[in-house]
Design a protein around this motif. Structure first.
Motif, PDB file in Angstrom:
ATOM      1  N   ASP A 229       1.072  -1.328   0.346  1.00 14.19           N
ATOM      2  CA  ASP A 229      -0.025   0.001   0.101  1.00 14.19           C
ATOM      3  C   ASP A 229       0.724   1.007   0.144  1.00 14.19           C
ATOM      4  O   ASP A 229       0.467   2.399   0.569  1.00 14.19           O
ATOM      5  CB  ASP A 229      -0.790  -0.067   1.449  1.00 14.19           C
ATOM      6  N   TRP A 230       2.245   0.962   0.111  1.00 10.21           N
ATOM      7  CA  TRP A 230       2.985   2.136  -0.382  1.00 10.21           C
ATOM      8  C   TRP A 230       2.608   3.620  -1.041  1.00 10.21           C
ATOM      9  O   TRP A 230       2.910   4.583  -0.685  1.00 10.21           O
ATOM     10  CB  TRP A 230       4.580   1.607  -0.795  1.00 10.21           C
ATOM     11  N   ALA A 231       1.711   3.108  -1.867  1.00  7.70           N
ATOM     12  CA  ALA A 231       1.275   4.213  -2.794  1.00  7.70           C
ATOM     13  C   ALA A 231       0.615   5.017  -1.950  1.00  7.70           C
ATOM     14  O   ALA A 231      -0.047   6.350  -2.732  1.00  7.70           O
ATOM     15  CB  ALA A 231       1.113   3.733  -4.413  1.00  7.70           C
ATOM     16  N   ASP A 232      -0.498   4.642  -1.121  1.00  7.91           N
ATOM     17  CA  ASP A 232      -1.466   5.368  -0.501  1.00  7.91           C
ATOM     18  C   ASP A 232      -1.295   6.740  -0.162  1.00  7.91           C
ATOM     19  O   ASP A 232      -2.155   7.396  -0.653  1.00  7.91           O
ATOM     20  CB  ASP A 232      -2.120   4.751   0.437  1.00  7.91           C
ATOM     21  N   GLY A 233       0.290   7.060   0.401  1.00 10.32           N
ATOM     22  CA  GLY A 233       0.228   7.957   1.086  1.00 10.32           C
ATOM     23  C   GLY A 233       1.034   9.701   0.259  1.00 10.32           C
ATOM     24  O   GLY A 233       1.301   9.438   1.093  1.00 10.32           O
ATOM     25  N   PHE A 234       0.752   8.932  -1.226  1.00 11.50           N
ATOM     26  CA  PHE A 234       1.097   9.940  -2.007  1.00 11.50           C
ATOM     27  C   PHE A 234       0.374  10.520  -3.238  1.00 11.50           C
ATOM     28  O   PHE A 234      -0.824   9.484  -3.065  1.00 11.50           O
ATOM     29  CB  PHE A 234       2.509   9.359  -3.346  1.00 11.50           C
ATOM     30  N   ASP A 235       0.556  11.786  -3.875  1.00 11.93           N
ATOM     31  CA  ASP A 235      -0.167  11.960  -4.356  1.00 11.93           C
ATOM     32  C   ASP A 235       0.692  11.539  -5.883  1.00 11.93           C
ATOM     33  O   ASP A 235       1.935  12.879  -6.475  1.00 11.93           O
ATOM     34  CB  ASP A 235      -0.426  13.508  -3.981  1.00 11.93           C
ATOM     35  N   LEU A 236       0.322  10.798  -6.276  1.00 10.81           N
ATOM     36  CA  LEU A 236       1.363   9.849  -7.321  1.00 10.81           C
ATOM     37  C   LEU A 236       1.460  11.099  -8.665  1.00 10.81           C
ATOM     38  O   LEU A 236       3.345  11.396  -9.162  1.00 10.81           O
ATOM     39  CB  LEU A 236       0.963   8.552  -7.991  1.00 10.81           C
ATOM     40  N   PRO A 237       0.095  12.049  -8.997  1.00 13.29           N
ATOM     41  CA  PRO A 237       0.820  12.236  -9.911  1.00 13.29           C
ATOM     42  C   PRO A 237       1.295  13.504  -9.919  1.00 13.29           C
ATOM     43  O   PRO A 237       2.462  13.726 -10.482  1.00 13.29           O
ATOM     44  CB  PRO A 237      -0.584  13.430 -10.384  1.00 13.29           C
ATOM     45  N   SER A 238       1.289  14.028  -8.609  1.00 14.76           N
ATOM     46  CA  SER A 238       1.911  15.150  -7.949  1.00 14.76           C
ATOM     47  C   SER A 238       3.884  14.761  -8.736  1.00 14.76           C
ATOM     48  O   SER A 238       4.857  15.565  -7.658  1.00 14.76           O
ATOM     49  CB  SER A 238       1.820  15.740  -7.214  1.00 14.76           C
ATOM     50  N   LEU A 239       4.091  13.400  -7.175  1.00 15.27           N
ATOM     51  CA  LEU A 239       5.217  13.173  -7.368  1.00 15.27           C
ATOM     52  C   LEU A 239       6.000  12.644  -8.884  1.00 15.27           C
ATOM     53  O   LEU A 239       6.899  13.603  -9.127  1.00 15.27           O
ATOM     54  CB  LEU A 239       5.141  11.562  -6.773  1.00 15.27           C
ATOM     55  N   ALA A 240       5.359  12.904  -9.869  1.00 10.29           N
ATOM     56  CA  ALA A 240       6.017  12.602 -11.186  1.00 10.29           C
ATOM     57  C   ALA A 240       6.016  13.926 -10.880  1.00 10.29           C
ATOM     58  O   ALA A 240       7.259  13.948 -12.212  1.00 10.29           O
ATOM     59  CB  ALA A 240       4.293  12.088 -11.816  1.00 10.29           C
ATOM     60  N   ALA A 241       5.211  14.617 -11.312  1.00  4.62           N
ATOM     61  CA  ALA A 241       5.736  16.395 -12.105  1.00  4.62           C
ATOM     62  C   ALA A 241       6.730  16.655 -11.497  1.00  4.62           C
ATOM     63  O   ALA A 241       7.607  17.566 -11.743  1.00  4.62           O
ATOM     64  CB  ALA A 241       4.195  16.876 -12.045  1.00  4.62           C
ATOM     65  N   SER A 242       6.864  16.240  -9.672  1.00  2.00           N
ATOM     66  CA  SER A 242       7.167  16.953  -9.057  1.00  2.00           C
ATOM     67  C   SER A 242       9.028  17.414  -9.635  1.00  2.00           C
ATOM     68  O   SER A 242      10.333  16.765  -9.533  1.00  2.00           O
ATOM     69  CB  SER A 242       7.820  17.247  -7.872  1.00  2.00           C
ATOM     70  N   TYR A 243       8.978  15.111  -9.550  1.00  2.00           N
ATOM     71  CA  TYR A 243      10.407  14.517 -10.205  1.00  2.00           C
ATOM     72  C   TYR A 243      11.012  15.064 -11.390  1.00  2.00           C
ATOM     73  O   TYR A 243      11.734  15.196 -11.823  1.00  2.00           O
ATOM     74  CB  TYR A 243       9.668  12.650 -10.415  1.00  2.00           C
ATOM     75  N   GLN A 244       9.509  15.240 -12.712  1.00  2.00           N
ATOM     76  CA  GLN A 244      10.082  15.340 -13.759  1.00  2.00           C
ATOM     77  C   GLN A 244      10.306  17.225 -14.030  1.00  2.00           C
ATOM     78  O   GLN A 244      11.196  17.467 -14.664  1.00  2.00           O
ATOM     79  CB  GLN A 244       8.359  15.708 -15.138  1.00  2.00           C
ATOM     80  N   LYS A 245       9.415  17.656 -13.425  1.00  2.00           N
ATOM     81  CA  LYS A 245      10.374  19.446 -12.916  1.00  2.00           C
ATOM     82  C   LYS A 245      12.165  19.549 -12.601  1.00  2.00           C
ATOM     83  O   LYS A 245      11.948  20.126 -13.312  1.00  2.00           O
ATOM     84  CB  LYS A 245       9.352  19.749 -11.427  1.00  2.00           C
ATOM     85  N   ALA A 246      11.709  18.830 -11.587  1.00  2.00           N
ATOM     86  CA  ALA A 246      13.740  18.145 -11.053  1.00  2.00           C
ATOM     87  C   ALA A 246      14.864  18.502 -12.464  1.00  2.00           C
ATOM     88  O   ALA A 246      15.734  19.377 -12.856  1.00  2.00           O
ATOM     89  CB  ALA A 246      13.970  17.778 -10.570  1.00  2.00           C
ATOM     90  N   ILE A 247      13.915  17.741 -12.874  1.00  2.00           N
ATOM     91  CA  ILE A 247      15.268  16.943 -14.730  1.00  2.00           C
ATOM     92  C   ILE A 247      15.064  17.673 -15.793  1.00  2.00           C
ATOM     93  O   ILE A 247      15.840  18.787 -15.922  1.00  2.00           O
ATOM     94  CB  ILE A 247      14.117  15.976 -14.983  1.00  2.00           C
ATOM     95  N   LEU A 248      13.975  18.638 -15.642  1.00  2.00           N
ATOM     96  CA  LEU A 248      13.559  19.652 -16.853  1.00  2.00           C
ATOM     97  C   LEU A 248      14.045  21.285 -16.133  1.00  2.00           C
ATOM     98  O   LEU A 248      14.693  21.853 -17.046  1.00  2.00           O
ATOM     99  CB  LEU A 248      11.986  20.006 -17.206  1.00  2.00           C
ATOM    100  N   ASP A 249      13.918  20.814 -15.440  1.00  2.00           N
ATOM    101  CA  ASP A 249      15.105  22.282 -14.802  1.00  2.00           C
ATOM    102  C   ASP A 249      16.578  22.512 -14.701  1.00  2.00           C
ATOM    103  O   ASP A 249      16.784  23.529 -15.149  1.00  2.00           O
ATOM    104  CB  ASP A 249      14.330  22.887 -13.369  1.00  2.00           C
ATOM    105  N   ALA A 250      16.849  21.659 -14.994  1.00  2.00           N
ATOM    106  CA  ALA A 250      18.341  21.096 -14.832  1.00  2.00           C
ATOM    107  C   ALA A 250      18.910  21.545 -16.242  1.00  2.00           C
ATOM    108  O   ALA A 250      19.533  22.315 -16.851  1.00  2.00           O
ATOM    109  CB  ALA A 250      18.711  20.096 -14.379  1.00  2.00           C
ATOM    110  N   LEU A 251      17.689  20.723 -17.496  1.00  2.00           N
ATOM    111  CA  LEU A 251      17.637  21.066 -18.461  1.00  2.00           C
ATOM    112  C   LEU A 251      17.894  22.287 -19.360  1.00  2.00           C
ATOM    113  O   LEU A 251      18.631  22.572 -19.901  1.00  2.00           O
ATOM    114  CB  LEU A 251      17.284  20.007 -19.541  1.00  2.00           C
ATOM    115  N   VAL A 252      16.501  22.563 -18.908  1.00  2.00           N
ATOM    116  CA  VAL A 252      15.752  23.824 -19.577  1.00  2.00           C
ATOM    117  C   VAL A 252      17.088  25.359 -18.886  1.00  2.00           C
ATOM    118  O   VAL A 252      17.412  26.086 -20.148  1.00  2.00           O
ATOM    119  CB  VAL A 252      15.012  23.957 -18.897  1.00  2.00           C
ATOM    120  N   ASP A 253      17.225  25.093 -17.869  1.00  2.00           N
ATOM    121  CA  ASP A 253      18.671  26.371 -17.045  1.00  2.00           C
ATOM    122  C   ASP A 253      19.783  26.223 -18.081  1.00  2.00           C
ATOM    123  O   ASP A 253      19.924  26.667 -18.355  1.00  2.00           O
ATOM    124  CB  ASP A 253      18.550  26.836 -16.049  1.00  2.00           C
TER     125      ASP A 253
END
Ligand code: KG4
Length: 337
Positions: A229-253
């Motif tokens: 049940d590990w995923a129940d404590g997360f907002d999975l779409p937001s976890l994916a979005a935040s993770y993606q943002k960190a990768i894209l921030d580095a690339l774009v900047d």
């Protein structure tokens, strides 16, 4: 000049014919994703064997679709999985030898950039290029068609690899970059904090191993506490979005900083991660009409881009002997033969 090209550096078998580096006549691409998905990543031995099984059939299809004579043969000679590369290079050698045609070795990263020459017939160097794929993330100055200078990139994992490993941790399958970005589209990218790496004294370099480790620790910790049940404590779409943002921030900047500091009017984004719509939108927002992004079918691994670059290598007199070797790693600035 009609060039028949082979691309087998990783897990796509591709054969293409391109005229004068710009006009796409045929581009057959066979993905091995289904074979490797079982193992959660590319298995080099399976990749090489699968290239061997597919390459002759794809060559017949590409030649039939192109319906023209062939003037030269090209193949990706580096970098990539060595067994996989050898299949395409040796098939190209055999074809060239049998038909009495010249052989042109191509660096895979230079090929990715050349995808933009097919997409935009008027685009010419000098330009700044970012190749962002599952195996590589690098920024290069393309001073002319065959003169490259490294500017920066990742020090460890490629951006696509970070997407794939993140997707695997979230149970999204392999290769999971596209699935992770689909999930991210529904989330809030400010909800979770991930690090964006800075390298002292190297403003255009970055790293993706830290962001991946933070996600791994979050998921493993939750699994230890809550099991299935590990995923129940997360907002999975937001976890994916935040993770993606960190990768894209580095690339774009990093890419925009390099483009501005080095004064490039044309910036090319290529490689499989260019399929990411958020990345493309952010680069268009920051760079306006300076950014050039080939269509998705030319961004992933394909032989058309190899044929396009081969044309410019041939104008520079780059022809290989039959003893040409393949290399798992090779400096993009250096000539292959
Ligand atoms: O250039 P490419 O086809 O070949 C390799 O380097 O293997 O790139 C494939 C990479 C994979 O890591 C895949 O997950 C990633 O591109 N990718 C994406 C997206 N579509 C493909 N990454 C992020 N967002 C996407 N929409």
């Amino acid at each position: 000049m009609n060039i028949l090209a082979f691309e087998t550096s990783c897990d796509e078998t591709s054969v293409a014919v391109v005229r004068d580096g710009r006009e796409l006549l045929a581009n057959e691409v066979l993905s091995q994703n289904d074979l490797h998905a079982l193992y959660g990543g590319v298995v080099p031995e399976i990749a090489a064997r699968s290239h061997l099984e597919a390459i002759a059939r794809l060559t017949d299809k590409a030649l039939a679709a192109a319906g023209c004579g062939i003037d030269a043969v090209a193949a990706t000679a580096a970098p990539g999985l060595i067994g996989a590369l050898l299949v395409g290079l040796n098939f190209a050698k055999g074809y060239a030898l049998a038909k009495g045609l010249p052989l042109i070795p191509v660096h895979h990263m230079r090929g990715h950039v050349a995808a933009a020459y097919i997409a935009e017939p008027d685009l010419k160097p000098p330009l700044l290029a970012a190749v962002v794929s599952g195996g590589n993330t690098l920024f290069m100055e393309v001073l002319d068609y065959t003169t490259y200078r490294m500017v920066g990139g990742t020090r460890d994992d490629a951006a696509g690899e970070a997407f794939d490993k993140g997707a695997r941790l979230l149970g999204l399958g392999y290769p999971g970059g596209a699935a992770l970005s689909r999930l991210a589209a529904e989330g809030d990218d400010t909800r979770y904090k991930f690090p964006v790496a800075e390298m002292e004294g190297a403003p255009y370099d970055t790293s993706f191993s830290g962001v991946k480790t933070v996600l791994r620790n979050l998921v493993h910790h939750a699994k230890q506490l809550y099991g299935d049940d590990w995923a129940d404590g997360f907002d999975l779409p937001s976890l994916a979005a935040s993770y993606q943002k960190a990768i894209l921030d580095a690339l774009v900047d990093k890419l925009c900083a390099a483009a501005n500091a080095l004064g490039y009017d044309a910036v090319v984004l290529a490689g499989g991660v260019a399929a990411n719509r958020v990345l493309c939108a952010r680069l268009r927002e920051r760079l306006g009409n300076r950014i050039h992004i080939p269509p998705v079918y030319l961004c992933g691994d394909n032989a058309a881009m190899i044929a396009a670059q081969a044309y410019y290598e041939s104008l520079d007199g780059v022809f290989a002997p039959m003893s040409q070797n393949a290399y798992a790693t090779f400096d993009v600035e250096k000539a292959l033969c």
